[in-house]
Motif scaffolding. Structure first.
Motif, PDB file in Angstrom:
ATOM      1  N   ARG A 192       0.811  -1.208   0.000  1.00 56.63           N
ATOM      2  CA  ARG A 192       0.000   0.000   0.000  1.00 56.63           C
ATOM      3  C   ARG A 192       0.845   1.259   0.000  1.00 56.63           C
ATOM      4  O   ARG A 192       0.623   2.185  -0.780  1.00 56.63           O
ATOM      5  N   ILE A 215       2.559   1.904  -3.269  1.00 55.68           N
ATOM      6  CA  ILE A 215       1.619   2.303  -4.329  1.00 55.68           C
ATOM      7  C   ILE A 215       1.251   3.781  -4.180  1.00 55.68           C
ATOM      8  O   ILE A 215       1.304   4.551  -5.150  1.00 55.68           O
ATOM      9  N   LEU A 216       0.911   4.165  -2.977  1.00 53.07           N
ATOM     10  CA  LEU A 216       0.514   5.560  -2.771  1.00 53.07           C
ATOM     11  C   LEU A 216       1.701   6.491  -2.990  1.00 53.07           C
ATOM     12  O   LEU A 216       1.567   7.585  -3.546  1.00 53.07           O
ATOM     13  N   LEU A 274       2.178   7.082  -6.646  1.00 50.63           N
ATOM     14  CA  LEU A 274       1.214   7.988  -7.265  1.00 50.63           C
ATOM     15  C   LEU A 274       1.552   9.439  -6.948  1.00 50.63           C
ATOM     16  O   LEU A 274       1.345  10.333  -7.776  1.00 50.63           O
ATOM     17  N   THR A 278       1.956   0.927 -11.869  1.00 51.48           N
ATOM     18  CA  THR A 278       1.076   0.986 -10.696  1.00 51.48           C
ATOM     19  C   THR A 278      -0.351   1.315 -11.109  1.00 51.48           C
ATOM     20  O   THR A 278      -1.315   0.665 -10.674  1.00 51.48           O
ATOM     21  N   LEU A 310      -3.826  -0.757 -10.728  1.00 54.91           N
ATOM     22  CA  LEU A 310      -5.011  -0.173 -10.084  1.00 54.91           C
ATOM     23  C   LEU A 310      -6.193  -0.148 -11.043  1.00 54.91           C
ATOM     24  O   LEU A 310      -7.357  -0.276 -10.624  1.00 54.91           O
ATOM     25  N   SER A 356      -9.604  -1.646 -10.064  1.00 52.82           N
ATOM     26  CA  SER A 356     -10.778  -0.758  -9.938  1.00 52.82           C
ATOM     27  C   SER A 356     -12.036  -1.362 -10.551  1.00 52.82           C
ATOM     28  O   SER A 356     -13.146  -0.927 -10.267  1.00 52.82           O
ATOM     29  N   LEU A 395      -7.487   2.107   1.777  1.00 53.89           N
ATOM     30  CA  LEU A 395      -6.709   2.149   0.532  1.00 53.89           C
ATOM     31  C   LEU A 395      -7.594   2.562  -0.632  1.00 53.89           C
ATOM     32  O   LEU A 395      -7.173   3.317  -1.516  1.00 53.89           O
ATOM     33  N   VAL A 431      -6.563   5.802  -2.670  1.00 57.33           N
ATOM     34  CA  VAL A 431      -6.198   5.649  -4.078  1.00 57.33           C
ATOM     35  C   VAL A 431      -7.024   6.593  -4.936  1.00 57.33           C
ATOM     36  O   VAL A 431      -6.499   7.233  -5.864  1.00 57.33           O
ATOM     37  N   ASN A 479      -5.588  10.047  -4.549  1.00 53.64           N
ATOM     38  CA  ASN A 479      -4.267  10.173  -5.196  1.00 53.64           C
ATOM     39  C   ASN A 479      -4.382  10.116  -6.708  1.00 53.64           C
ATOM     40  O   ASN A 479      -3.616  10.770  -7.415  1.00 53.64           O
ATOM     41  N   THR A 538      -5.089   6.546 -15.619  1.00 51.02           N
ATOM     42  CA  THR A 538      -5.673   7.143 -14.411  1.00 51.02           C
ATOM     43  C   THR A 538      -7.145   7.461 -14.638  1.00 51.02           C
ATOM     44  O   THR A 538      -8.012   7.157 -13.793  1.00 51.02           O
TER      45      THR A 538
END
Length: 1743
Positions: free
Chosen positions: A1430, A1433-1434, A1437, A1455, A1459, A1463, A1476, A1480, A1483, A1561
């Motif tokens: 976690r 990943i954050l 971003l 990444t 995601l 998602s 998370l 996410v 971010n 994204t």
């Protein structure tokens, strides 16, 4: 000197040619030389004329001789009394062959009186040597002209037939003039004719007389002498007194006695030979004496009678008188009684038999072997006739039997000639020397020595050895001596016959021992009787071998008594006979076992007496030496019990103990040496001991017995070798002989094959002991002293010996000893190996000493030695070794002598007649010197600088340059001639290669511009070689290899410019003549032949073959890079070369059990790999190459892993390339399972090995903490290494390629179920991740897993094997989290290099792919992964706003991709990981804002790239253009234009990366916002399950972390995408944009589609979020109204822009149902879904 090189052949050179020691070795060449110089041989010494006025005038008129040389020649003429022209010619020959200076030094010498006098004396010595060599040539012809075994017999015979007419008369006159010549004086010959020079002249005079008589004697051995000639010779020899009445006899000193005696011996032999005693004997036997030539010349006979009656005052008369007595007695017995008696009496008074024995011994020691054997033949005839004609008693003088020992001695000397022994056994026993043997048998065993001496001489070959054995095995008489008549004897009245009444044991030995039993009643004849005693010959049959055994037993019993010496005298002849028999015929050794088995006890007993009999001990040891040659182990084990050899009382464990001699005992031999032999100066036992130990060493006893020999060898090394030269010696030459034997022992040890089981043992071997002793003890210094004798001492010894023809003279023994010392030193240094510190031996060899004491200079001066070509060759070989291993300058060691030595080297190198092996060794020495001796090679290159303008340097080849000789040797016109054999040509080309390899630019620049240099050099490449099966000269292969390397290096060196036109012409001819195809085919056939020979168990020239294939590989690799220059542009030719390389590799590698084949295959596999990479287009059209590559791989996988590791890697890499180029067609699928199984098996084994290695490393080394910058480094310490091109990595890559080929997974699924490759690989990956090792393996394994994960079957297999357990937690150790360094750690590495962040990115991709393929079946594992990582990943971003390096963007891309897949399961995600899930979303919105801002403001992006990421750029170069940006400071160094381009490329790469991240994204955010259709249609939709992602603001995005993402962000994103699309439409040319990375139209189209996809998602999110806000009751109505107004305005503007764009056509979005095709056009405006959605939404807002 160069200007004195003449067609004239010196006598010494002619003699060396006739001996076969020169380059002229063909019979036709020898015949030509004899034809050319026949007249000189015929004239003999009269070829040299006295001075004359006419000759002096001719000298003065000669224009081609310098005046100083003329003047010196005239002085020489006066000193030598030689013709002036011949004196000048002699001087020129001396300067060419023997002068030890340079041309410049000669000028100084000629001007300086003192030095010129010394030169005169040296030329005088050379002149004397020339006269001797002239006579030696004739002697050589007469020696072998009837020897069928000699290779030049026919040529010699033809020449002798031409010489026959006048030879003897000429030589007789020369002999007379020599012994009548007056000695020179200073008045007649100048001031230099001192007493010493007069003595030297007289010594020469005697030598020439001796050689002339030797020639005459050999001539008359084959041709008949007339009675008149005999009379003339008799008168001449009488006048000369058979050498004793020389005109200058007052000059004779003691050193000349041997020569005077030799003249007498030869004079007597000539007269005896002239009487033709053999024919006289034959005439007497056949009763035809009238046929003899003297039967019809009474006048000459009478004159001879009168003449010989005056003889009798000197010993040399004896044989002549005896021969004349025989002649007179046979031809006219009635008339000659008084004369015969007087002459015969005189002969007996002269003790003729004693004289004959001394004569034969003297001739055998000092002269030609042929002369000695011919003399024995002559004396044999004389003796046979004498003994047949006269009673033995009549031949005796003085007391009875006094003559007998001398008669036996001379008979033994005569019968030692090999041919005579067989003749003797064929003749009747009652004639000739058979009567002597019969007489000796009659006295046996009362007198044992005479019979045994005769029989020992009669053993010459196997047949005679058997005759001797059988003769002694069946004896009929037993002769015994009695002081008194025994009581058990009955005798006749006259006491002449005895009868034994009782049986008797002949030897007083114990019961059960070997004995002789004389039975009762046998008769014995009394031979001698009276007061002194009785000698009785019993009529008794027995075997003498039994008697000899009894004699040995008696000696064993008599050891402690006073009779030991007498018994030794009886046993020694027995031992000598046994030694001779078993040496000659080994098969008789079993029969002699009773004797030979007792030698050990005899040796033990005799060495322990007070005064040991050394001669008998030596005979025992000699016998054991012969036995040891056939059964060394048995002899060794028996010898150990005797105590004779040195031994040790302690076990030998190390070299230090050895050298300290701790616990070492010298044994009985050591005591004998110190107490007996050294005081006496006689060394028979030492000589035998050294031969015995050498024989045992050569017998390859094995490691255990060889260790037992260590004390023996240590005694030699410590006590004998350092001191033997100081011992006392009674006999001249024994010291050198012992030195030779010691060095032969060491030489044998150093040439032993290495003992494999002792490599890891500290216990010393014989070889290691010798090497260490020579390197570090006095033994080495002793060998150095031997090598330091020098050429002058050798020449002095050779000049002092009576004749240089003998092979065993003192000079030859000294030369042999020095040769052994050179070889031993060379081997010791070679076997010692390199070390950090120089040993005492190496220091002694290379130390710089003054006054000519430097050993390197001594070694170099052996080049002046001319008699034995092996000596200078071995000296140069040692110099070559020293030049390569010793840290010293040979040039500095040579000092002022360097130019002269260079001239001598080059003179021998350029001589047409010089021995080829010396030339080869000189060139090999210079080849080594190119690299290691810069000063020396500059001396030999002798390049002279040429005056040039503008400071450029050009060189010319100097007059004394080795390049002259080398260029001549490579001249194509010289090839095949006798002076340029293939081996010499190879050495010359090797020298040139060394110049190119060492980049001797001055020499290369001179050579490459030489006329026809390249044409001559490349000639071997244009020839047709014999098929590999017929090659007899493997050096030809090396020559071609060296030429290829030179051409390759030249192309490589001048690749920036243009090669020489002549080289270009040669390459053009090479290409046009289809030589590429020829050599390719030849190399293939060579590899196939090597493989076939290996199948038969024969290794075929491994070194030469490998050299050629390496050179061919180098040439082809260069041709791939410089195809235009190398004239290799035709694709058909390339295809042929590639297929030949493939076939050669296949032939070699399918013999996996052969080391030479594997080595060869590894070389060709490298070539194959290079061609695969470079000629992809050619290989694409080639026939199937996967099948042979698969076959090779399967064969190689069965070989020894350690031996073939690199070859496996090459084959795996080749298969990968082949798959990428050709792929697997449908018809080839059948081989896929087999190949896949082999590769998977390899991958599994490699993974397991890597796991073991990694575990070992982790235990052995404590893990150290690494910072982020060292994440890529990996140093495994185990035997299994992780390398980018390692077998483990390449096997995984190949497995990946095969899985890609097998699209449906049918084959790989079956293979992986059978072979547990996935568990093994995952286990290794897990361990690697935890220990942060094996980066390349981990990366390759993840690529394989990623490939498998793309298909449902593969993804299920990967997931089912436990991928999440393998990766999830261990991956934490790959990166290190820190508070503020996260963004930095994400921006350090380039995206395309192997690094641990890259491993993390691959893991993200793997999770993404598995989740995409397996969907819900992998959801829990994906959520676990997201939860564990976690923070990373954050952090990733957020990092895009802090760093925009390509590595950072790459990880962000991976990444967001992960995601995006996650998602899709938003509800499950929110349920399991709500924090998370929320973080996410936030971010991602911020990431969207960051990307939009950076894409919108390109200048700001460029600023950030320079300001923030300057330090994080990769320093190393890379082959790809998409690297991290370069800092301005670095850019400025490369030039403004290039740096601007680089910055622009980096900026564009970053923009592309940002666009990819942005599109993913937005696609992810689309899953976090309500579905548009649902939110429009479903009025009761639960809005609380969806967060408000964007704030109600319409300002443009700012690069501020505090600014929240808003609707303005989404609108700006659409504007950016639309603006980019519009810009791309305006500038369709990709190059004008500078988008280097997107040069293809497909990539540009994909980018357009990506922009459309981004806009669609933006509109979708915009609509969805706007509707959510409008339906959200928590938002005030005023804000909702404002939202509608702003959106209506903004969207209307965007829609008008979009309409204009779509009218021009736009690409389809990647989000459409079917994938976009490159270049596809969108629908028209009214039908575009994105416009329809926007318009519908605007209409909705306007209500």
């Amino acid at each position: 000197m160069a200007d004195s090189a003449m067609s004239f052949r010196s006598c010494r050179e002619l003699w060396i040619i006739l001996l076969g020691r020169s380059a002229l070795r063909e019979p036709a060449q020898i015949e030509s030389e004899l034809e050319t110089h026949w007249d000189r041989l015929n004239q003999g010494l009269s070829y040299y004329k006295p001075p004359s006025a006419s000759s002096a005038g001719k000298v003065k008129e000669k224009k081609d001789v310098a005046q100083p040389l003329k003047d010196f020649g005239l002085r020489l003429s006066k000193l030598l009394g030689l013709d002036e022209l011949q004196s000048v010619q002699l001087l020129q020959c001396y300067l060419q062959e023997d002068y030890r200076g340079t041309r410049d030094s000669l000028k100084i010498v000629l001007k300086d009186e003192r030095q010129s006098q010394a030169l005169l004396l040296k030329v005088a010595d050379y002149y004397y040597e020339e006269r001797m060599c002239l006579l030696r040539c004739v002697l050589l012809l007469l020696t072998y002209f009837q020897d069928d075994r000699h290779p030049y017999r026919a040529e010699y015979s033809n020449c002798v037939n031409k010489l026959e007419k006048d030879l003897v008369s000429n030589y007789q006159q020369q002999f007379q003039s020599l012994f009548r010549a007056e000695a020179p004086t200073w008045e007649t010959h100048g001031n230099l004719m001192t007493e010493r020079q007069v003595s030297r002249w007289y010594l020469q005079c005697l030598r020439e007389q001796s050689l002339l008589l030797e020639i005459v004697f050999l001539y008359y051995a084959y041709f008949e002498m007339t009675p008149a000639d005999l009379l003339a010779f008799t008168k001449m020899f009488k006048e000369q007194g058979f050498g004793l009445r020389q005109t200058n006899r007052h000059l004779v000193d003691r050193s000349m006695d041997v020569l005077v005696d030799r003249i007498g011996y030869l004079s007597a032999l000539i007269l005896v030979e002239g009487m033709d005693v053999d024919f006289l004997h034959k005439c007497a036997l056949e009763d035809c004496t009238e046929q003899h030539q003297f039967s019809c010349v009474p006048d000459i006979v009478k004159e001879m009678d009168q003449l010989l009656l005056t003889f009798g005052d000197i010993p040399h008369h004896g044989p002549v008188l005896v021969a004349w007595v025989l002649l007179r007695h046979t031809l006219r017995p009635d008339e000659s009684n008084p004369v015969v008696r007087r002459i015969g009496s005189a002969a007996l008074q002269l003790e003729v038999f004693k004289y004959l024995a001394a004569m034969l011994k003297g001739l055998g020691v000092t002269g030609n072997n042929c002369t000695a054997s011919t003399a024995k033949m002559c004396v044999y005839g004389l003796l046979s006739f004498v003994i047949t004609s006269f009673e033995e008693e009549s031949l005796q003088t003085g007391s009875a039997g006094s003559q007998s020992p001398h008669l036996i001695d001379v008979a033994c000397e005569v019968l030692s000639a090999p041919s005579l022994a067989e003749v003797f056994w064929e003749m009747k026993p009652d004639m000739g020397l058979g009567m002597i043997l019969d007489g000796a048998v009659g006295m046996f065993p009362y007198k044992m020595a005479p019979l045994l001496q005769l029989l020992t001489a009669l053993v010459s070959n196997k047949s005679t050895a058997k005759r001797v054995y059988n003769f002694l095995d069946k004896m009929s008489f037993y002769t015994q001596a009695y002081k008194h008549k025994p009581n058990d004897i009955i005798a006749k009245e006259d006491e002449t016959l005895w009868r034994r009444q009782t049986p008797k044991l002949l030897y007083p030995l114990g019961t059960g021992q070997t004995n002789l039993w004389m039975p009762q009643g046998i008769l014995g004849q009394v031979v001698l009787g009276g007061e002194p005693g009785y000698v009785v010959r019993w009529d008794y049959s027995y075997s003498s071998w039994t008697l000899f055994t009894c004699e040995v037993e008696m000696l064993l019993h008599a050891v402690s008594t006073a009779d030991v010496m007498a018994q030794c005298a009886r046993v020694k002849p027995v031992l000598d006979l046994v030694h001779k028999i078993i040496s000659t015929d080994w098969t008789l050794s079993d029969c002699l076992l009773p004797l030979t088995s007792r030698i050990y006890m005899l040796l033990q007993r005799l060495t322990s007496v007070i005064n040991p009999p050394l001669d008998v001990i030596a005979s025992c040891v000699n016998c054991l030496s012969v036995l040891a040659a056939r059964m060394p182990s048995k002899v060794w084990s028996s010898l150990q019990r005797t105590g004779f050899l040195p031994y040790t009382s302690n076990p030998v464990n190390n070299l230090a103990q050895c050298l300290s001699a701790e616990g070492m005992k010298a044994g009985n031999y050591g005591n004998l040496l110190v107490q007996m032999e050294q005081p006496r100066g006689e060394y028979a036992v030492t000589t035998a001991f050294l031969k015995l130990v050498t024989t045992l060493v050569k017998g390859q006893l094995g490691s255990t017995q060889n260790k037992g020999l260590i004390p023996c060898v240590l005694l030699v090394l410590k006590e004998m070798l350092p001191t033997y030269h100081k011992w006392r010696y009674n006999t001249y030459g024994v010291r050198e002989r012992i030195g030779c034997l010691i060095l032969e022992l060491i030489h044998a040890i150093l040439n032993l094959s290495p003992e494999c089981d002792d490599h890891q043992s500290s216990i010393p071997t014989l070889q290691s002991l010798c090497i260490y002793s020579l390197a570090n003890s006095e033994a080495g210094q002793a060998v150095v002293n031997i090598m330091g004798v020098g050429v002058d001492k050798i020449d002095m010894v050779l000049a002092a010996q009576p004749s240089s023809c003998g092979s065993e003279g003192p000079g030859q023994v000294l030369t042999q000893m020095i040769k052994l010392a050179l070889s031993v030193t060379n081997n010791a240094i070679r076997l010692k190996g390199p070390s950090d510190t120089a040993s005492p031996l190496e220091r002694a060899l290379t130390q710089h000493g003054g006054h000519g004491a430097n050993l390197v200079a001594v070694l170099a001066k052996y080049i002046y030695h001319k008699h034995d070509p092996a000596l200078p060759r071995l000296a140069i070989q040692l110099l070559k070794r020293l030049a390569s291993v010793a840290p010293m300058s040979v040039y500095a060691c040579l000092g002022s002598d360097a130019p002269a030595i260079r001239d001598a080297f080059l003179t021998r190198l350029q001589s047409k007649t010089e021995d080829m092996r010396i030339k080869v060794m000189i060139l090999e020495f210079l080849t080594v010197a190119v690299e290691t001796q810069p000063g020396l090679i500059e001396l030999f290159l002798n390049l002279e600088a040429k005056d040039c303008n503008e400071g450029s340097k050009e060189f010319l080849v100097g007059e004394w340059s080795c390049l002259h000789g080398v260029l001549e040797l490579i001249d194509s016109k010289q090839q095949g001639k006798y002076w340029c054999p293939p081996l010499l040509h190879r050495a010359a080309v090797a020298f040139l290669l060394a110049l190119w390899q060492d980049r001797r630019d001055s020499a290369i620049s001179v050579l490459r511009t030489q006329e026809k240099f390249w044409e001559n050099l490349t000639t071997p490449l244009f020839g047709a070689l014999a098929p590999p099966s017929d090659i007899t000269e493997p050096c030809v292969l090396e020559t071609c290899a060296f030429v290829m390397k030179i051409v390759g290096l030249e192309i490589f060196y001048v690749h920036g410019g243009s090669p020489e036109p002549s080289l270009q012409d040669a390459l053009r001819r090479f290409g046009n003549a289809r030589r590429y195809e020829y050599w390719s085919q030849y190399v293939k056939s060579l590899a196939c032949h090597v493989a076939e020979m290996e199948d038969e168990g024969v290794t075929y020239f491994p070194q030469q073959t490998h050299l050629l294939i390496l050179a061919w590989r180098m040439l082809l690799v260069l041709a791939t890079a410089h195809s235009d220059v190398m004239q290799l542009t035709d694709n058909q030719t390339k295809l042929k070369l590639f297929m030949d390389a493939l076939d050669a590799t296949k032939a070699a590698l399918t013999r996996s059990g052969s080391v030479p084949c594997l080595r060869l295959g590894s070389t060709t596999a490298t070539l194959l790999l290079v061609l695969l990479k470079q000629w992809r287009s050619v290989v694409a059209g080639a026939p199937d190459i996967l099948s042979p590559l698969s076959l090779m791989l399967e064969s190689v996988l069965q070989a020894d892993p350690q031996m073939i590791e690199r070859t496996k890697a090459k084959l795996l890499s080749a298969l990968i390339s082949a798959l990428q180029i050709q792929g697997l067609d449908s018809g080839e699928v059948s081989q896929l399972p087999q190949l896949l199984a082999a590769v998977c098996e390899t991958a599994k084994d490699q993974a397991l090995a890597l796991m073991n290695s990694t575990r070992h490393t982790r235990r052995a080394v404590e893990p150290t903490e690494e910072d982020d910058e060292s994440m890529e480094t990996d140093f495994p310490l185990g035997p299994q290494k992780d390398e980018r091109d390692g077998v483990s990595v390449l096997a995984l890559h190949l497995a990946k390629e095969l899985c890609l080929t097998d699209e449906d997974g049918e084959h790989w699924g079956a293979v992986m179920r059978k072979i547990p490759v996935l568990p093994s690989v995952l286990g290794a990956v897990e361990l690697s991740l935890r220990s942060k090792q094996n980066l390349y393996f981990t990366e390759a394994a993840l690529h394989l897993l990623l490939t498998l994960a793309r298909s449902p079957q593969g993804a299920a297999a990967v997931a089912g094997t436990g991928i999440i357990q393998t990766i999830c937690l261990p991956l934490l150790s790959v990166y290190e989290m820190s508070g503020n360094g996260a963004s930095q750690s994400l921006s350090r590495k380039a995206q395309d290099g192997a690094c641990w962040p890259g491993v993390y990115r691959l893991c993200l991709s793997l999770m993404e792919s598995l989740l995409k393929t397996l969907r819900y079946h992998f959801l829990h594992e994906a959520l676990d992964f997201a939860g564990v990582h976690r923070e990373r990943i954050l952090q990733c971003l957020n990092a895009v706003s802090a760093a925009q390096s390509l590595a950072c963007l790459e990880e962000a891309d991976h990444t967001v991709g992960f995601l995006l897949q996650l998602s899709s399961f938003s509800a499950e995600w929110r349920f399991h990981l709500p924090d998370l899930h929320r973080d996410v979303q936030v971010n991602l919105c911020y990431l969207c804002q960051t990307c939009t801002y950076l894409l919108h403001s390109k200048k700001m992006l460029h600023h950030y790239l320079q300001a923030k990421n300057g330090e994080s750029l990769p320093a190393g170069p890379s082959g790809k253009s998409q690297h991290a940006p370069t800092t301005p400071s670095k850019e400025s160094a490369t030039g403004g234009g290039e740096s601007d381009d680089a910055e622009r490329k980096v900026a564009l790469s970053v923009q592309c990366g940002l666009l990819k991240i942005l599109s993913k994204t937005l696609a992810s955010l689309r899953h976090f916002t309500p579905d548009c259709c649902q939110i429009i249609l479903d009025e009761r939709m639960d809005l609380s399950s969806y967060q408000t992602l964007f704030a109600l603001s319409f300002t443009a995005p700012a690069f501020d972390p505090d600014a929240s993402p808003s609707f303005g962000t989404l609108l700006a994103t659409v504007n950016v995408a639309l603006g980019t699309l519009a810009e791309m439409e305006k500038k369709k040319d990709a190059a004008s944009l500078g988008v280097v990375a997107l040069a293809s139209s497909e990539e540009i189209q994909a980018l357009k589609s990506l922009l459309m996809f981004t806009m669609e998602n933006c509109f979708y999110i915009l609509v969805s979020q706007a509707l959510r806000c409008l339906k959200d009751n928590a938002i005030p109505p005023r804000d909702k109204q404002r939202l509608k107004q702003e959106l209506c305005s903004e969207l209307s503007t965007l829609l008008s822009s979009l309409s204009r764009h779509f009218r021009r056509g736009s690409p389809a979005s990647p989000a459409q149902a079917k994938p976009p095709t490159p270049g596809s056009k969108g629908t028209h405006e009214g039908q575009e879904p994105i416009i329809q959605l926007a318009q519908a939404f605007v209409r909705l807002l306007q209500r």
